[in-house]
Design a protein around this motif. Structure first.
Motif, short mmCIF file in Angstrom:
data_model
loop_
_atom_site.label_atom_id
_atom_site.label_comp_id
_atom_site.label_asym_id
_atom_site.label_seq_id
_atom_site.Cartn_x
_atom_site.Cartn_y
_atom_site.Cartn_z
N LEU A 115 -20.92 35.89 39.97
CA LEU A 115 -20.61 35.47 39.03
C LEU A 115 -19.29 36.03 38.21
N ARG A 116 -19.15 37.17 38.33
CA ARG A 116 -17.79 37.92 38.24
C ARG A 116 -16.69 37.22 39.15
N GLU A 117 -17.12 36.90 40.16
CA GLU A 117 -16.02 36.22 41.07
C GLU A 117 -15.76 34.93 40.62
N LEU A 118 -16.72 34.26 40.09
CA LEU A 118 -16.33 32.99 39.64
C LEU A 118 -15.56 32.89 38.13
N GLY A 119 -15.79 34.05 37.64
CA GLY A 119 -14.92 34.42 36.31
C GLY A 119 -13.72 34.73 36.66
N PHE A 120 -13.51 35.80 37.82
CA PHE A 120 -11.96 35.81 38.23
C PHE A 120 -11.35 34.58 38.74
N SER A 121 -12.08 33.72 39.57
CA SER A 121 -11.43 32.78 39.75
C SER A 121 -11.03 31.81 38.73
N LEU A 122 -11.71 31.34 37.68
CA LEU A 122 -11.20 30.72 36.46
C LEU A 122 -10.20 31.39 35.75
N TYR A 123 -10.19 32.73 35.56
CA TYR A 123 -9.19 33.54 34.90
C TYR A 123 -7.79 33.52 35.69
N ALA A 124 -7.93 33.24 36.83
CA ALA A 124 -6.55 33.29 37.66
C ALA A 124 -6.01 31.73 37.71
N GLN A 125 -7.06 30.71 37.56
CA GLN A 125 -6.71 29.33 37.36
C GLN A 125 -5.94 29.07 36.03
N ARG A 126 -6.41 29.88 35.10
CA ARG A 126 -5.93 29.65 33.88
C ARG A 126 -4.87 30.52 33.32
N SER A 127 -3.88 30.92 33.96
CA SER A 127 -3.03 31.97 33.88
C SER A 127 -2.07 31.83 32.65
N ASP A 128 -1.88 30.61 32.42
CA ASP A 128 -1.17 29.80 31.26
C ASP A 128 -2.01 30.08 29.90
N LYS A 129 -3.35 30.10 29.75
CA LYS A 129 -3.88 30.60 28.79
C LYS A 129 -4.18 32.19 28.14
N ALA A 130 -4.52 32.17 27.15
CA ALA A 130 -4.97 33.57 26.96
C ALA A 130 -6.47 33.93 26.98
N TYR A 131 -7.20 33.37 27.88
CA TYR A 131 -8.52 33.41 28.13
C TYR A 131 -8.91 35.17 28.56
N SER A 132 -9.93 35.44 28.07
CA SER A 132 -10.50 36.72 28.34
C SER A 132 -11.25 36.61 29.45
N LEU A 133 -11.49 37.53 30.23
CA LEU A 133 -12.60 37.49 31.36
C LEU A 133 -13.93 37.36 30.77
N THR A 134 -14.21 37.81 29.62
CA THR A 134 -15.68 37.47 28.99
C THR A 134 -15.62 35.93 28.80
N ASP A 135 -14.58 35.61 28.30
CA ASP A 135 -14.50 33.96 27.96
C ASP A 135 -14.70 33.19 29.26
N CYS A 136 -14.00 33.37 30.20
CA CYS A 136 -14.01 32.83 31.59
C CYS A 136 -15.46 32.85 32.10
N ILE A 137 -16.10 33.86 32.16
CA ILE A 137 -17.60 34.22 32.79
C ILE A 137 -18.43 33.35 31.90
N SER A 138 -18.15 33.24 30.34
CA SER A 138 -19.14 32.39 29.57
C SER A 138 -18.68 31.04 29.94
N MET A 139 -17.68 30.62 30.17
CA MET A 139 -17.31 29.29 30.41
C MET A 139 -17.82 28.82 31.77
N VAL A 140 -17.89 29.64 32.79
CA VAL A 140 -18.86 29.36 33.91
C VAL A 140 -20.18 29.26 33.75
N VAL A 141 -20.56 30.21 33.20
CA VAL A 141 -22.34 30.04 32.80
C VAL A 141 -22.48 28.80 31.88
N MET A 142 -21.65 28.51 31.04
CA MET A 142 -21.99 27.23 30.42
C MET A 142 -22.03 25.96 31.35
#
Length: 119
Positions: free
Chosen positions: A61-88
């Motif tokens: 799950l953390r790796e999927l969050g890292f991936s979304l975080y990297a994909q959205r480098s133009d956004k101000a998403y936190s890692l917690t946001d990214c992991i929450s979005m992955v779970v959702m």
């Protein structure tokens, strides 16, 4: 995060990640003993509550969050946001119990809107 399949407030199931609980405790950590105790009591109650699912962070799950975080480098998403979005997305949840506009940028519905923007 709220289960999008719920119909009434009596059967709403909530989903929260470890990271959200961490953020609650982190926020309270510098606000004195009383707030620390209240935050810890809240998080402990959430963990024990049968109508709330706490999703534990796994390496995958953390790796999927890292991936979304990297994909959205133009956004101000936190890692917690990214992991929450992955779970959702994994759990087909469309509504977030938040005011964080980052979730709308990913197509989620947020339950708390700024009052001045609602007028």
């Amino acid at each position: 995060m709220e289960d999008s399949n719920s119909q009434t407030s009596s059967n709403i199931a909530l989903v929260v990640t470890d990271g959200i609980l961490d953020e609650v405790l982190n926020y309270a950590s510098t606000r004195g003993t009383f707030m620390r105790q209240k935050a810890l009591a809240l998080c402990s109650k959430i963990i024990r509550e049968s109508t709330i699912t706490v999703v534990a962070y796994t390496p995958e799950l953390r790796e999927l969050g890292f991936s979304l975080y990297a994909q959205r480098s133009d956004k101000a998403y936190s890692l917690t946001d990214c992991i929450s979005m992955v779970v959702m997305k994994q759990m087909d949840i469309s509504t977030a119990l938040t005011h964080d506009k980052h979730f709308t940028q990913e197509g989620f519905i947020i339950l708390f809107q700024d009052q001045d923007k609602m007028s």
